[in-house]
Every structure is written in C-alpha cells, then in structure tokens.
Design a protein around this motif. Structure first.
Motif, mmCIF file in Angstrom:
data_model
loop_
_atom_site.group_PDB
_atom_site.id
_atom_site.type_symbol
_atom_site.label_atom_id
_atom_site.label_comp_id
_atom_site.label_asym_id
_atom_site.label_seq_id
_atom_site.Cartn_x
_atom_site.Cartn_y
_atom_site.Cartn_z
ATOM 1 N N TYR A 1 1.270 -1.294 -0.182
ATOM 2 C CA TYR A 1 0.057 -0.041 0.348
ATOM 3 C C TYR A 1 0.849 1.832 0.038
ATOM 4 O O TYR A 1 0.759 2.117 -0.330
ATOM 5 C CB TYR A 1 -1.110 -0.164 1.541
ATOM 6 N N GLN B 1 -7.716 0.115 -1.386
ATOM 7 C CA GLN B 1 -9.244 1.093 0.071
ATOM 8 C C GLN B 1 -10.810 0.834 -0.566
ATOM 9 O O GLN B 1 -11.158 0.076 0.185
ATOM 10 C CB GLN B 1 -8.863 2.682 -0.290
ATOM 11 N N THR C 1 -10.635 -3.333 -0.406
ATOM 12 C CA THR C 1 -10.556 -3.699 1.368
ATOM 13 C C THR C 1 -12.316 -3.026 2.164
ATOM 14 O O THR C 1 -12.816 -4.020 2.679
ATOM 15 C CB THR C 1 -9.987 -3.250 2.114
ATOM 16 N N SER D 1 -14.104 -5.774 2.892
ATOM 17 C CA SER D 1 -14.483 -5.977 4.864
ATOM 18 C C SER D 1 -15.740 -5.585 5.835
ATOM 19 O O SER D 1 -16.714 -4.847 5.039
ATOM 20 C CB SER D 1 -14.011 -4.573 4.941
#
Length: 123
Positions: A93, A105, A108, A112
């Motif tokens: 990253y 981003q 994820t 998530s």
C-alpha cells in the motif's frame, strides 16, 4: 535432607520475545549483547524478565534483530502486533501510487464486513 526442585517458566510465559527473536537469527547472547552495547548477562536478564526492557533497549534490540520495537513485546501484551502478511500488505500500500491506493481502499471496503456504516436506531 530433600532436594529443592527449581521450576523455570515455559518459553510461552516469557515476558518478551527477545530469546525467540535472537535464536531465530542464530545469535548468541554474547553476539546480541555486542550488537546492542551490553553484556551477555544483561541480555540474559532481559530475556528472563529480571532486567527491565526500557523503550531504549527495545529500540536497540529491534534494530539489531531487524524487527519493529513492538515485536520485542510478548504477543499477549501486544494485540496490535502485525503478522508478516499484514506487513507485506502495508508495504504494498505504501509503495503504491495514489490511484492504486484508492483502488486498494475500495477493494478492502467492499470485502470487509466492518466497512458498513452502523445502522441508525429507528426513533
């Protein structure tokens, strides 16, 4: 006359990970001591928890062993310690350009379950 039995703590009960990190790198206590500027006995005392491991010592030890200072702490005392996989993700990253960081981003957040906004209580 009876003999006294000495009970030594298991390695998992150690107050820190100096012994584990040192032996993983094939270093003796003498060698580590020379690297961080102290005696073999001082290293032994820190490994066994009879000598205090200050922040300064943690930094010296971490630098000598090629780890982060937080890695010197016992895992039970350091719940935020990163795994090698987590470190690799962070390194990727940090080395990415801005567009790639935005993509990382987004991925994820999509994957998530914690990315969801908390539901508002109905009034």
């Amino acid at each position: 006359m009876s003999a006294t039995i000495l009970h030594f703590p298991a390695m998992t009960e150690r107050p820190n990970r100096i012994y584990q990190l040192r032996t993983e790198r094939g270093l003796s206590q003498q060698e580590l001591g020379e690297m961080i500027g102290c005696s073999k006995m001082h290293v032994s005392g820190m490994e066994r928890g009879v000598r205090e491991v200050t922040l300064t010592w943690m930094q010296r030890i971490a630098d000598a062993l090629g780890v982060d200072p937080s890695d010197v702490m016992n895992e039970d005392d350091n719940p935020l310690r990163l795994t090698p996989d987590e470190r690799r993700l962070i390194e990727r990253y940090r080395s990415a350009d801005d567009a790639a960081k935005q993509n990382i981003q987004r991925v994820t957040e999509a994957l998530s379950p914690f990315a969801r906004e908390p539901e508002q209580d109905a009034a």
